[in-house]
Design an enzyme around this catalytic site. Sequence first.
Site, PDB file in Angstrom:
ATOM      1  N   ASP A 269       0.865  -1.187   0.000  1.00 44.45           N
ATOM      2  CA  ASP A 269       0.000   0.000   0.000  1.00 44.45           C
ATOM      3  C   ASP A 269       0.898   1.232   0.000  1.00 44.45           C
ATOM      4  OD1 ASP A 269      -2.211   1.741   0.279  1.00 44.45           O
ATOM      5  OD2 ASP A 269      -3.190   0.441   1.745  1.00 44.45           O
ATOM      6  N   ILE A 270       0.281   2.415  -0.032  1.00 43.19           N
ATOM      7  CA  ILE A 270       1.066   3.647   0.130  1.00 43.19           C
ATOM      8  C   ILE A 270       0.880   4.210   1.538  1.00 43.19           C
ATOM      9  CG2 ILE A 270       1.089   4.274  -2.311  1.00 43.19           C
ATOM     10  CD1 ILE A 270      -1.130   6.365  -1.563  1.00 43.19           C
TER      11      ILE A 270
ATOM     12  N   HIS B  12       5.012 -10.064  13.676  1.00 43.33           N
ATOM     13  CA  HIS B  12       4.134  -9.457  12.677  1.00 43.33           C
ATOM     14  C   HIS B  12       4.389 -10.000  11.274  1.00 43.33           C
ATOM     15  CE1 HIS B  12       3.598  -6.481  15.951  1.00 43.33           C
ATOM     16  NE2 HIS B  12       2.399  -6.352  15.432  1.00 43.33           N
TER      17      HIS B  12
ATOM     18  N   HIS C 148       7.353 -10.110   9.633  1.00 39.06           N
ATOM     19  CA  HIS C 148       8.342  -9.358   8.858  1.00 39.06           C
ATOM     20  C   HIS C 148       9.777  -9.768   9.188  1.00 39.06           C
ATOM     21  CE1 HIS C 148       4.887  -7.130   7.642  1.00 39.06           C
ATOM     22  NE2 HIS C 148       4.713  -6.569   8.812  1.00 39.06           N
TER      23      HIS C 148
ATOM     24  N   HIS D 215      11.195 -10.688  12.201  1.00 39.06           N
ATOM     25  CA  HIS D 215      11.764 -10.416  13.525  1.00 39.06           C
ATOM     26  C   HIS D 215      10.664 -10.492  14.581  1.00 39.06           C
ATOM     27  CE1 HIS D 215      10.469  -6.391  11.997  1.00 39.06           C
ATOM     28  NE2 HIS D 215       9.954  -6.327  13.216  1.00 39.06           N
TER      29      HIS D 215
ATOM     30  N   ARG E  65       9.021  -8.664  18.194  1.00 39.62           N
ATOM     31  CA  ARG E  65       8.945  -7.331  18.799  1.00 39.62           C
ATOM     32  C   ARG E  65       8.253  -7.414  20.145  1.00 39.62           C
ATOM     33  NH1 ARG E  65       5.897  -2.970  19.992  1.00 39.62           N
ATOM     34  NH2 ARG E  65       6.208  -0.941  18.970  1.00 39.62           N
TER      35      ARG E  65
END
Length: 297
Positions: free
Chosen positions: A119-120, A227, A229, A231, A233
């Site tokens: 997305d942007i 999440h 990606h 890694h 958190r």
Amino acid sequence: MVSIKVSLADFIVKTEEGWIPSDNCPALDRFKTKTEKELLDSIKKEGADRASIRKQLFLTSISNKRLTQLGGVPVRDIRTSTTIPSSTRNLITDWLLNIFNDEESGEEVESAIASKYPDIFCSADKISRVAQRLENRRDRVHEDGFRILSATMLAIDSDIATEGKCEIVRATEDAIIAKFEPVSEHLCIGNPRGVFYKAFPIKKEQPMVYGVKALLGISNRDFIMNHGHGHLRTVPYSEINNAVRSFAKKNEAEIKRIRSDSLSPNAGEKFINMCDMLLQKEKIETVIAKIMKSDKN
């Protein structure tokens, strides 16, 4: 309150001559090109891939009638109403203009947005942390902009080199752990987040046994999330409510993918249970209550 978003269009817009800074002038919203009108009509249709259409709108040159003395006005559907500090706006705008107007890589960037970026819209916190790096003229963010932008927009997995400003605080056999302090007030978009940590695996697809033990110790046993990606958190107790609500907005296929990700078992039983409860369509309030109760105990 859920995660605050910003749009790339909050900072830059495309014209026939190249990319220029964004400006805000609702009075000019009435002026649209034929292509913009067609895309805006399609975004309203049921079942439309809105993220894909937003990317097309962002990559479409704006109407010349929406040019101001300060820049260009993006169409309403691809901008946000998020309040962005002027320091952050200036730093990020200049950085993006350098990336997008680069003669050698500009076209590659636009192609990547169309084909690889989800997305942007992106996390306001991530953008604030990139702005922190931009304040340091010696930081690699000035030379490695495209890759850092791609990580910020979740088009590629992030690593220490492509994250927002952080400090490496521990390294184990299987992980590198970074500490993220609250964003400086003059750059922070929205409410500042508490201290959190991320653990990045030394080798992809391999569990982080020692890294997770270190992560739990450093963070005082904060809730750990994956999440998807690349890694793990930590989430401070006071931010679990928002974090779970934000995670719950992912579609079912994405939650299943993360649930089966090789890093998820390292996040711990509470995270796995959260994924299972969301997949079983449990009420979000019930999920949050269970996570926060077990976390407190």
